[in-house]
Write a protein that holds these residues in place. Structure first.
Motif, mmCIF file in Angstrom:
data_model
loop_
_atom_site.group_PDB
_atom_site.id
_atom_site.type_symbol
_atom_site.label_atom_id
_atom_site.label_comp_id
_atom_site.label_asym_id
_atom_site.label_seq_id
_atom_site.Cartn_x
_atom_site.Cartn_y
_atom_site.Cartn_z
ATOM 1 N N ASN A 73 0.805 -1.223 0.000
ATOM 2 C CA ASN A 73 0.000 0.000 0.000
ATOM 3 C C ASN A 73 0.840 1.276 0.000
ATOM 4 O OD1 ASN A 73 -2.262 -1.647 0.131
ATOM 5 N ND2 ASN A 73 -2.267 -1.627 2.358
ATOM 6 N N LYS A 74 2.005 1.262 -0.625
ATOM 7 C CA LYS A 74 2.886 2.425 -0.747
ATOM 8 C C LYS A 74 3.367 2.972 0.598
ATOM 9 C CE LYS A 74 2.317 2.910 -5.250
ATOM 10 N NZ LYS A 74 3.327 2.923 -6.227
ATOM 11 N N ARG A 75 3.319 2.159 1.650
ATOM 12 C CA ARG A 75 3.781 2.597 2.952
ATOM 13 C C ARG A 75 5.273 2.311 3.075
ATOM 14 N NH1 ARG A 75 -0.313 -0.388 6.727
ATOM 15 N NH2 ARG A 75 1.202 0.217 8.299
ATOM 16 N N PRO A 76 6.013 3.167 3.793
ATOM 17 C CA PRO A 76 7.463 2.930 3.945
ATOM 18 C C PRO A 76 7.742 1.680 4.758
ATOM 19 C CG PRO A 76 6.765 4.772 5.290
ATOM 20 C CD PRO A 76 5.580 4.352 4.488
ATOM 21 N N ASN A 77 8.868 1.072 4.494
ATOM 22 C CA ASN A 77 9.302 -0.091 5.249
ATOM 23 C C ASN A 77 9.992 0.388 6.526
ATOM 24 O OD1 ASN A 77 8.414 -1.994 3.395
ATOM 25 N ND2 ASN A 77 10.229 -1.719 2.163
ATOM 26 N N TYR A 78 9.521 -0.078 7.652
ATOM 27 C CA TYR A 78 10.064 0.340 8.939
ATOM 28 C C TYR A 78 11.145 -0.624 9.377
ATOM 29 C CZ TYR A 78 10.472 1.412 13.858
ATOM 30 O OH TYR A 78 10.968 1.725 15.086
ATOM 31 N N ALA A 79 12.245 -0.080 9.891
ATOM 32 C CA ALA A 79 13.321 -0.895 10.443
ATOM 33 C C ALA A 79 13.667 -0.362 11.834
ATOM 34 C CB ALA A 79 14.549 -0.850 9.552
#
Length: 81
Positions: A73-79
């Motif tokens: 859904n075009k959301r950033p990947n969290y790390a």
């Protein structure tokens, strides 16, 4: 707006994945057409200074691994930092 969110917004965010030549870290985010070697890993400057070199490298490594996954859904990947 709560005080916690206000201070979070005002924090000086820096990119620990791309170190400056003279030392320090560039501001987080990119201006139009700017190229950087690595995908940005942004943390507050206070936290960046308190992290050791190996902790910064591990955080950047986790971010790179997260970016290799597909985005939903075009959301950033969290790390985790």
């Amino acid at each position: 707006m709560s005080n916690g969110l206000r201070s979070w917004v005002r924090a000086n965010w820096v990119d620990i994945a791309n170190r400056k030549k003279g030392g320090g870290f560039p501001k987080c985010g990119r201006s139009g057409g700017e190229k950087r070697r690595n995908y940005p890993k942004c943390v507050p400057a206070v936290k960046a200074r308190s992290m050791s070199a190996s902790q910064r490298a591990a955080a950047v490594s986790r971010k790179k691994k997260a970016e290799r996954k597909t985005r939903k859904n075009k959301r950033p990947n969290y790390a985790r930092t």
